[in-house]
Design an enzyme around this catalytic site. Structure first.
Site, PDB file in Angstrom:
ATOM      1  N   ASP A 183       0.848  -1.180   0.000  1.00 49.82           N
ATOM      2  CA  ASP A 183       0.000   0.000   0.000  1.00 49.82           C
ATOM      3  C   ASP A 183       0.891   1.239   0.000  1.00 49.82           C
ATOM      4  O   ASP A 183       1.496   1.588   1.010  1.00 49.82           O
ATOM      5  CB  ASP A 183      -0.885  -0.028   1.252  1.00 49.82           C
ATOM      6  N   ASN A 185      -0.299   4.244  -0.714  1.00 46.57           N
ATOM      7  CA  ASN A 185      -1.150   5.345  -0.243  1.00 46.57           C
ATOM      8  C   ASN A 185      -1.073   6.593  -1.120  1.00 46.57           C
ATOM      9  O   ASN A 185      -1.247   7.718  -0.638  1.00 46.57           O
ATOM     10  CB  ASN A 185      -0.826   5.702   1.212  1.00 46.57           C
TER      11      ASN A 185
END
Length: 260
Positions: A183, A185
């Site tokens: 991830d 982000n």
């Protein structure tokens, strides 16, 4: 790597395979209790758990410690082991793929040394980087900070990005192949989230964050593996749990497999 620690007899195999949490063994001096205990210690270490060997005297415990180190001496390539003699501690957590009991012996399957820390507090405390090495390939599990909860967390995210880019540049110069999964982000381009217009001032799609990915892919020459094979829109990896985002496919593509 596979290391054959010892050849167990049927009684030892029964102990090693038994699912009981507590195992009490009544047997003779030459049964092989020490060898059986050694592999149990290694199995716990590989699982990231603590194993504790207790003996009536320090000398007896020290004999087991030295025997264990000698048994694993052939494993060290990079090296694999972190050994502290003063504390009599052996750290294998995250370095191996497991231990298997077979009729041919107890096989210890180990990867190469895994750096579990970047050396940047407090990011190390959040467990954002784990690397496993397989010959010339490193697979990194990565979890970049999110800044959506507060301005303080966004500034922490910017600090991480500022420190991480030189690290990624240094990896690129090494004679290894890297896969960074996880991830990140950040949605890189407009195609990577449904409502890009309304999110241009929100964490995850800020101009500074997107420029950081531009540098990673265009300048440092890392590769977004998914976009190499799928340039189509509406391909997302995260959806809010509000407003039927999943059913309407109102999502963000913030998870990547990045290749060196």
């Amino acid at each position: 790597m596979t290391v054959n620690l010892f050849q167990p007899h049927p009684g030892q195999i029964a102990i090693l395979r038994h699912p009981a949490r507590f195992k009490v063994v009544a047997c003779g001096r030459r049964f092989g209790k020490t060898e059986t205990g050694k592999i149990l210690l290694v199995e716990r270490a590989l699982a990231g758990r603590i194993g504790w060997w207790i003996s009536p005297t320090y000398r007896m415990a020290d004999d087991v410690w030295r025997s264990l180190k000698a048994s694993l001496a052939g494993v060290a390539i990079d090296p694999v082991l972190d050994v502290e003699d003063e504390e009599a501690a052996l750290d294998l957590a995250g370095r191996g793929l497991g231990a298997t009991v077979t009729s041919r012996g107890v096989l210890l399957h180990l990867g190469r040394r895994v750096p579990r820390r970047l050396g940047w507090a407090p990011f190390d405390d959040e467990g954002r980087y784990i690397e496993a090495r397989f010959k010339n390939l490193s697979v990194i599990s990565l979890y970049l900070p999110s800044g959506s909860s507060s301005e303080e967390r966004q500034q922490a995210k910017f600090r991480f990005l500022a420190e991480f880019m030189p690290y990624l540049r240094a990896l690129k110069r090494k004679r290894r192949d890297y896969i960074l999964c996880g991830d990140w982000n950040i949605a890189h381009k407009q195609i990577d989230l449904r409502n890009w217009r309304s999110n241009q001032k929100n964490s995850g799609f800020l101009p500074e964050e997107r420029a950081w990915l531009d540098e990673l892919f265009d300048d440092v020459k890392y590769v977004d593996a998914f976009r190499e094979v799928n340039p189509e829109p509406d391909q997302y990896t995260w959806w809010s749990n509000r407003g039927q985002a999943w059913s309407k496919n109102v999502g963000w593509r913030i998870d990547y497999h990045v290749l060196s």
